[in-house]
Scaffold this motif. Structure first.
Motif, PDB file in Angstrom:
ATOM      1  N   ALA A  46       0.857  -1.186   0.000  1.00 35.70           N
ATOM      2  CA  ALA A  46       0.000   0.000   0.000  1.00 35.70           C
ATOM      3  C   ALA A  46       0.892   1.236   0.000  1.00 35.70           C
ATOM      4  O   ALA A  46       2.118   1.138   0.153  1.00 35.70           O
ATOM      5  CB  ALA A  46      -0.921  -0.007   1.223  1.00 35.70           C
ATOM      6  N   ALA A  47       0.283   2.395  -0.141  1.00 30.51           N
ATOM      7  CA  ALA A  47       1.039   3.659  -0.147  1.00 30.51           C
ATOM      8  C   ALA A  47       1.265   4.197   1.258  1.00 30.51           C
ATOM      9  O   ALA A  47       1.867   5.259   1.418  1.00 30.51           O
ATOM     10  CB  ALA A  47       0.317   4.699  -0.991  1.00 30.51           C
ATOM     11  N   TRP A 211      -1.663  11.136   0.015  1.00 29.25           N
ATOM     12  CA  TRP A 211      -2.978  10.711  -0.487  1.00 29.25           C
ATOM     13  C   TRP A 211      -3.518   9.552   0.340  1.00 29.25           C
ATOM     14  O   TRP A 211      -4.687   9.550   0.731  1.00 29.25           O
ATOM     15  CB  TRP A 211      -2.859  10.306  -1.957  1.00 29.25           C
ATOM     16  CG  TRP A 211      -4.107   9.609  -2.445  1.00 29.25           C
ATOM     17  CD1 TRP A 211      -5.258  10.206  -2.873  1.00 29.25           C
ATOM     18  CD2 TRP A 211      -4.314   8.201  -2.518  1.00 29.25           C
ATOM     19  NE1 TRP A 211      -6.191   9.248  -3.204  1.00 29.25           N
ATOM     20  CE2 TRP A 211      -5.634   8.005  -2.991  1.00 29.25           C
ATOM     21  CE3 TRP A 211      -3.526   7.090  -2.218  1.00 29.25           C
ATOM     22  CZ2 TRP A 211      -6.170   6.738  -3.193  1.00 29.25           C
ATOM     23  CZ3 TRP A 211      -4.053   5.829  -2.403  1.00 29.25           C
ATOM     24  CH2 TRP A 211      -5.364   5.654  -2.885  1.00 29.25           C
ATOM     25  N   TRP A 212      -2.667   8.554   0.606  1.00 34.91           N
ATOM     26  CA  TRP A 212      -3.129   7.393   1.379  1.00 34.91           C
ATOM     27  C   TRP A 212      -3.616   7.830   2.761  1.00 34.91           C
ATOM     28  O   TRP A 212      -4.669   7.384   3.228  1.00 34.91           O
ATOM     29  CB  TRP A 212      -1.997   6.378   1.516  1.00 34.91           C
ATOM     30  CG  TRP A 212      -2.413   5.113   2.209  1.00 34.91           C
ATOM     31  CD1 TRP A 212      -2.908   3.984   1.623  1.00 34.91           C
ATOM     32  CD2 TRP A 212      -2.367   4.845   3.613  1.00 34.91           C
ATOM     33  NE1 TRP A 212      -3.179   3.040   2.576  1.00 34.91           N
ATOM     34  CE2 TRP A 212      -2.862   3.527   3.805  1.00 34.91           C
ATOM     35  CE3 TRP A 212      -1.948   5.575   4.716  1.00 34.91           C
ATOM     36  CZ2 TRP A 212      -2.949   2.946   5.063  1.00 34.91           C
ATOM     37  CZ3 TRP A 212      -2.055   5.002   5.970  1.00 34.91           C
ATOM     38  CH2 TRP A 212      -2.540   3.708   6.149  1.00 34.91           C
ATOM     39  N   ASN A 213      -2.855   8.681   3.416  1.00 30.85           N
ATOM     40  CA  ASN A 213      -3.265   9.152   4.736  1.00 30.85           C
ATOM     41  C   ASN A 213      -4.578   9.924   4.679  1.00 30.85           C
ATOM     42  O   ASN A 213      -5.415   9.808   5.574  1.00 30.85           O
ATOM     43  CB  ASN A 213      -2.168  10.011   5.363  1.00 30.85           C
ATOM     44  CG  ASN A 213      -1.226   9.202   6.227  1.00 30.85           C
ATOM     45  OD1 ASN A 213      -1.521   8.888   7.367  1.00 30.85           O
ATOM     46  ND2 ASN A 213      -0.076   8.835   5.661  1.00 30.85           N
ATOM     47  N   SER A 214      -4.762  10.707   3.613  1.00 30.68           N
ATOM     48  CA  SER A 214      -5.997  11.484   3.496  1.00 30.68           C
ATOM     49  C   SER A 214      -7.218  10.581   3.366  1.00 30.68           C
ATOM     50  O   SER A 214      -8.333  10.986   3.716  1.00 30.68           O
ATOM     51  CB  SER A 214      -5.914  12.434   2.306  1.00 30.68           C
ATOM     52  OG  SER A 214      -6.014  11.729   1.076  1.00 30.68           O
ATOM     53  N   PHE A 221       0.077  10.040  10.532  1.00 32.43           N
ATOM     54  CA  PHE A 221       0.447  11.329  11.107  1.00 32.43           C
ATOM     55  C   PHE A 221      -0.036  11.428  12.553  1.00 32.43           C
ATOM     56  O   PHE A 221       0.671  11.943  13.417  1.00 32.43           O
ATOM     57  CB  PHE A 221      -0.142  12.464  10.270  1.00 32.43           C
ATOM     58  CG  PHE A 221       0.582  12.699   8.977  1.00 32.43           C
ATOM     59  CD1 PHE A 221       1.566  13.657   8.887  1.00 32.43           C
ATOM     60  CD2 PHE A 221       0.285  11.937   7.854  1.00 32.43           C
ATOM     61  CE1 PHE A 221       2.243  13.879   7.699  1.00 32.43           C
ATOM     62  CE2 PHE A 221       0.955  12.138   6.662  1.00 32.43           C
ATOM     63  CZ  PHE A 221       1.942  13.115   6.575  1.00 32.43           C
ATOM     64  N   ALA A 222      -1.243  10.927  12.812  1.00 31.90           N
ATOM     65  CA  ALA A 222      -1.769  10.968  14.178  1.00 31.90           C
ATOM     66  C   ALA A 222      -0.901  10.129  15.111  1.00 31.90           C
ATOM     67  O   ALA A 222      -0.611  10.532  16.249  1.00 31.90           O
ATOM     68  CB  ALA A 222      -3.207  10.455  14.205  1.00 31.90           C
ATOM     69  N   PHE A 223      -0.455   8.961  14.624  1.00 31.88           N
ATOM     70  CA  PHE A 223       0.383   8.099  15.453  1.00 31.88           C
ATOM     71  C   PHE A 223       1.742   8.738  15.723  1.00 31.88           C
ATOM     72  O   PHE A 223       2.194   8.793  16.870  1.00 31.88           O
ATOM     73  CB  PHE A 223       0.569   6.743  14.768  1.00 31.88           C
ATOM     74  CG  PHE A 223       1.555   5.839  15.474  1.00 31.88           C
ATOM     75  CD1 PHE A 223       1.185   5.145  16.610  1.00 31.88           C
ATOM     76  CD2 PHE A 223       2.855   5.682  15.004  1.00 31.88           C
ATOM     77  CE1 PHE A 223       2.089   4.320  17.261  1.00 31.88           C
ATOM     78  CE2 PHE A 223       3.760   4.867  15.642  1.00 31.88           C
ATOM     79  CZ  PHE A 223       3.373   4.184  16.783  1.00 31.88           C
ATOM     80  N   GLN A 224       2.400   9.226  14.672  1.00 35.21           N
ATOM     81  CA  GLN A 224       3.756   9.751  14.830  1.00 35.21           C
ATOM     82  C   GLN A 224       3.782  11.088  15.559  1.00 35.21           C
ATOM     83  O   GLN A 224       4.563  11.289  16.490  1.00 35.21           O
ATOM     84  CB  GLN A 224       4.424   9.891  13.464  1.00 35.21           C
ATOM     85  CG  GLN A 224       4.749   8.564  12.802  1.00 35.21           C
ATOM     86  CD  GLN A 224       5.785   7.755  13.565  1.00 35.21           C
ATOM     87  OE1 GLN A 224       6.505   8.274  14.419  1.00 35.21           O
ATOM     88  NE2 GLN A 224       5.857   6.468  13.272  1.00 35.21           N
TER      89      GLN A 224
END
Length: 477
Positions: A46-47, A211-214, A221-224
């Protein structure tokens, strides 16, 4: 043959030997839990993923496609990148320091640090990040050496690939910006289109992960970035951070590197290192900084250490000359001891053995004993056990919780969960109550010990589980 040529041959032979040792370790040592976890990612490309960007999954997929689902297959491509990283460090050192000998020495020191020996052998995001950060440093060195604008495109390419490896690569961009803002010789680039074109290229390379996160609620991003929150002020974690880097760089290489960065005329090296060092120092005042987090700084740090070591060896007071002369022998001794402990467990430290606990030493027996209970599937509640059982076992594995980690994996079926099941968990992380909330019967069975070199290092609780209550749950990585 001149003395310089002989010295280069000796340095190249030493670097090659250090690399061969990593290949041997790559084939012999069992996987860490994180490596097995990233191997599971490679089964569903996955991306993006819950913890990190996707580069490591694609590298592992390439290796196992060629060499199969073995430790060597999982690790071989990240390990091959270490050869490229070494070349970039050599060439960056020669360019920045205007000295081939200094570049070769920097490359040797780079390969002798415990950080690089571990992080470029293991199939983790750090291996790809180290390679990209070395390429980033080399490309910036070429910008500085040639004053040729198109080299910024190489900087951007390395930066974009670094961001697909791990988000700490943002600090590389911050370092490049600090260099062109604060170094008088580099300030002209503020008024050139080339750095901005390089930044655009980096963004385009990184865009698939954005894009994948969006489309996945920005979970990576929330985890890191959820780690950034402040806690109580303490100096404990700062002391841990300094102590960890003293060990991972090896003590005398660390001293040489710090001394060089504190000298004048180190604008490029200091700029690359300083933003991340400042952040890690501030972060450590309220929370732990894991020892591997600064790994991407080691290409620049090795160049600094190599230059300082040669400077002290040639013209300094006795204590400094001694530091320079002992830096390589001390690093070799620590690296050799680490390999002996990892291969043979020569120090009888039992449960405290960091290599045995980190790696899946003795886990094949755990997986075998769990399979001997003849379950339809094995239930888990932590990703480390899930990953090891999936890699070393031969029974389907269902993790009941942490579904965000497995968004690319299929859900468990009701037919599977209706069969006889076994729940396996490290005793220290037993979540029997969570399992009991979803099944009618959770009955303790005899536990299993994971052993290394004849000593138990971890105990696993085992339960027989029957009677699914409610809808199916969990995923099958």
């Amino acid at each position: 043959m001149t003395s310089a040529m002989r010295e280069h041959r000796y340095l190249l032979a030493a670097i090659a030997f250090a690399t061969v040792l990593r290949f041997v370790a790559c084939a012999i040592l069992p996987l860490s839990a994180d490596e097995a976890y990233y191997w599971l990612w490679s089964r569903h490309l996955a991306a993006g993923y819950y913890d990190h960007p996707p580069a490591i999954a694609f590298l592992i997929r390439a290796g196992v496609t060629l060499f199969g689902d073995k430790s060597f297959g999982v690790r071989v491509v990240p390990l091959l990148l270490s050869i490229g990283a070494s070349w970039f460090v050599w060439r960056a050192g020669a360019s920045i320091l205007k000295d081939e000998r200094a570049g070769a020495t920097a490359c040797l020191l780079f390969n002798l640090t415990l950080m690089i020996a571990v992080e470029t052998m293991a199939a983790t995001p750090d291996a790809a990040l180290i390679f990209c950060s070395a390429a980033f440093l080399w490309a910036l060195a070429k910008v500085d050496e040639t004053q040729n604008g198109p080299w910024w495109l190489a900087v951007g390419m390395a930066g974009g690939l670094a961001l697909l490896s791990k988000y700490t690569a943002f600090f590389l961009g911050a370092g490049a910006l600090a260099w062109i803002v604060f170094a008088p010789s580099a300030r002209r680039w503020l008024f050139s289109p080339w750095p901005y074109l390089g930044a655009i290229l980096a963004f385009l390379i990184f865009a698939p992960n954005l894009w994948w996160n969006s489309t996945h609620h920005w979970i990576t991003f929330a985890f890191q970035f959820g780690r950034v929150g402040a806690g109580h002020f303490t100096l404990r974690f700062l002391a841990e951070l300094i102590g960890a880097q003293l060990l991972l760089a090896t003590p005398l290489i660390f001293v040489c590197g710090v001394a060089r960065l504190l000298r004048k005329n180190t604008a490029l090296l200091t700029a690359i290192v300083l933003p991340a060092v400042a952040y890690f120092a501030i972060h450590s005042l309220h929370d732990r900084v894991q020892g591997n987090w600064p790994c991407f700084l080691y290409p620049a740090f090795a160049v600094a250490a190599g230059d300082q070591m040669l400077f002290w060896a040639d013209r300094s007071a006795r204590a400094k000359r001694l530091t320079a002369r002992l830096a390589i022998p001390v690093a070799v001794a620590l690296l050799g001891l680490s390999y002996l402990q990892a291969f043979f467990g020569i120090l009888p430290v039992g449960r405290s053995d960091p290599f045995a606990r980190l790696l899946a030493t003795g886990f094949v027996d755990v997986a075998q004993q769990a399979a001997d209970r003849r379950p339809a599937a094995i239930l888990t509640t932590d990703y480390e056990t899930t990953a090891w059982l999936a890699f070393y076992g031969r029974v389907p594995v269902v993790q009941l919780n942490e579904e965000d980690r497995w968004v690319t994996s299929p859900a468990a079926s009701k037919n599977l969960l209706d069969g006889p099941l076994v729940y396996v968990t490290p005793a220290a992380r037993d979540r029997r109550t969570l399992v009991a909330g979803n099944f009618h019967q959770v009955v303790p069975l005899r536990g299993i010990d994971r052993a290394a070199h004849g000593q138990a290092i971890e105990h696993y609780d085992v339960y027989r589980v029957d009677g699914l209550s409610g809808a199916p749950l969990g995923r099958m990585p």
